[in-house]
Write an enzyme that holds these catalytic residues in place. Structure first.
Site, mmCIF file in Angstrom:
data_model
loop_
_atom_site.group_PDB
_atom_site.id
_atom_site.type_symbol
_atom_site.label_atom_id
_atom_site.label_comp_id
_atom_site.label_asym_id
_atom_site.label_seq_id
_atom_site.Cartn_x
_atom_site.Cartn_y
_atom_site.Cartn_z
ATOM 1 N N LYS A 208 0.812 -1.225 0.000
ATOM 2 C CA LYS A 208 0.000 0.000 0.000
ATOM 3 C C LYS A 208 0.841 1.269 0.000
ATOM 4 O O LYS A 208 2.019 1.265 0.329
ATOM 5 C CB LYS A 208 -0.986 -0.047 1.161
ATOM 6 C CG LYS A 208 -2.129 -1.022 0.824
ATOM 7 C CD LYS A 208 -3.231 -1.038 1.819
ATOM 8 C CE LYS A 208 -4.312 -2.020 1.319
ATOM 9 N NZ LYS A 208 -5.279 -2.345 2.354
ATOM 10 N N ARG A 242 -3.585 -9.985 5.194
ATOM 11 C CA ARG A 242 -3.980 -10.064 3.781
ATOM 12 C C ARG A 242 -2.812 -9.568 2.937
ATOM 13 O O ARG A 242 -2.491 -8.387 2.962
ATOM 14 C CB ARG A 242 -5.234 -9.210 3.551
ATOM 15 C CG ARG A 242 -5.771 -9.277 2.126
ATOM 16 C CD ARG A 242 -6.992 -8.377 1.983
ATOM 17 N NE ARG A 242 -7.542 -8.425 0.641
ATOM 18 C CZ ARG A 242 -7.052 -7.751 -0.395
ATOM 19 N NH1 ARG A 242 -6.002 -6.977 -0.253
ATOM 20 N NH2 ARG A 242 -7.624 -7.852 -1.580
HETATM 21 N N1 HH2 Z 1 -7.331 -3.985 0.861
HETATM 22 C C1 HH2 Z 1 -7.627 -4.048 -0.451
HETATM 23 C C2 HH2 Z 1 -8.740 -4.796 -0.895
HETATM 24 N N2 HH2 Z 1 -9.497 -5.483 -0.021
HETATM 25 N N3 HH2 Z 1 -9.972 -6.173 2.199
HETATM 26 C C3 HH2 Z 1 -9.681 -6.133 3.501
HETATM 27 N N4 HH2 Z 1 -10.425 -6.825 4.383
HETATM 28 N N5 HH2 Z 1 -8.616 -5.400 3.994
HETATM 29 C C4 HH2 Z 1 -7.818 -4.672 3.170
HETATM 30 O O1 HH2 Z 1 -6.879 -4.006 3.676
HETATM 31 C C5 HH2 Z 1 -8.097 -4.672 1.768
HETATM 32 C C6 HH2 Z 1 -9.204 -5.453 1.303
HETATM 33 C C7 HH2 Z 1 -6.778 -3.328 -1.439
HETATM 34 O O2 HH2 Z 1 -5.761 -4.144 -1.965
HETATM 35 P P1 HH2 Z 1 -5.807 -4.873 -3.408
HETATM 36 O O3 HH2 Z 1 -6.885 -5.898 -3.444
HETATM 37 O O4 HH2 Z 1 -4.459 -5.379 -3.736
HETATM 38 O O5 HH2 Z 1 -6.082 -3.705 -4.430
HETATM 39 P P2 HH2 Z 1 -7.345 -3.325 -5.293
HETATM 40 O O6 HH2 Z 1 -8.427 -2.921 -4.334
HETATM 41 O O7 HH2 Z 1 -6.847 -2.192 -6.156
HETATM 42 O O8 HH2 Z 1 -7.780 -4.536 -6.068
#
Ligand code: HH2
Length: 261
Positions: A208, A242
């Site tokens: 992040k 995660r």
């Molecule tokens: N962060 C992201 C997405 N989902 N869910 C939970 N519970 N906690 C988190 O910190 C969280 C989440 C963001 O990361 P990522 O899936 O890699 O990115 P994107 O939302 O751009 O797909």
């Protein structure tokens, strides 16, 4: 023991791996690799929630995640679906998911709470200030930890009132969701205060931008910062981390555990 939730993003636009696993076969292969390298949970998502992301319709989200969940069900990992839409969660549960990871904490779709209650799903309730399109526009808190804690307590209460068993609720402070770099640091430093809520804590720092704000690194070069923040979160009591990079994270946790006992 701290569990790892490996990220399987079936999206064209996720902030660090968008487009890499849009093809279902590639996403399934990636998920299997994460399972083999130590992910107890696979979190399959079809909509990016990065700051400024455009929402995706339910039809398209279903089309992305259902074949991947079907392909991964039966592996040694439990499957979670990263969605805030009840229609997507329902199809994902049918396809083999058992956890619903809802970044809106059941506020995004009026049908979501009842669905999770009825299906007996485990639910991740995450804190977010505002919505992805605008959440990074100058977020403010009285005290970020106290405010996030009060929000999570209220969402836990709402989930239980909707018929979701308290034992099935996990809570997440939502690192990067409507927070400045300082807010994220404060939440991670004082994560232990959220333990008082009495539910398992999920923490997602992986790749992040608060890491990039420390050293200027781009999203695909934040593994060191991901590991540092995740190990500290585990030491403060995080139950589920995660992460995108499961093998490296598994090794870091094993070494941290060997040292601390
Ligand atoms: N962060 C992201 C997405 N989902 N869910 C939970 N519970 N906690 C988190 O910190 C969280 C989440 C963001 O990361 P990522 O899936 O890699 O990115 P994107 O939302 O751009 O797909």
């Amino acid at each position: 023991m701290t569990e790892l939730m490996g990220v399987v993003n079936v999206t064209p636009d996720s902030f660090s791996d968008g487009g890499l696993y849009l093809d279902p076969a590639a996403a399934i292969a990636h998920g299997r690799e994460l399972a083999e390298t130590g992910a107890e949970i696979l979190d399959v998502g079809g909509e990016s929630t990065r700051p400024g992301a455009d929402p995706v319709g339910a039809e398209e989200e279903l089309r992305r995640v259902v074949p991947v969940i079907r392909g991964l069900s039966g592996s040694q990992s439990r499957i979670s679906v990263d969605t805030s839409k009840a229609a997507v969660a329902a199809a994902a549960l049918d396809a083999g998911a058992e956890i619903v990871n809802d970044v809106t904490a059941l506020r995004g779709d009026p049908e979501m709470a009842a669905l999770c209650a009825e299906r007996g799903a485990t639910v991740v309730l995450m804190h977010m200030l505002g919505e992805p399109r605008t959440m990074q526009d100058d977020p403010h808190y009285e005290d970020v930890v106290t405010d996030v804690k009060a929000f999570l307590a209220a969402r836990l209460e709402a989930a239980v009132a909707a018929g979701i068993a308290e034992e099935r609720v996990w809570l997440d402070p939502g690192i990067g969701f409507g927070k400045t770099g300082a807010h994220n640091m404060e939440l991670l430093r004082r994560l232990g205060e959220l333990r008082e809520l009495g539910r398992p804590l999920v923490v997602g720092t992986s790749r992040k931008s608060f890491i990039g704000r420390v050293d200027g690194s781009p999203a695909d070069q934040r593994l060191g910062g991901t590991i540092a923040s995740s190990v500290l979160a585990a030491a403060e009591g995080a139950d589920v981390l995660r992460v995108h990079d499961v093998a490296e994270m598994r090794q870091a946790l094993a070494v941290a555990t060997a040292i601390l006992g």
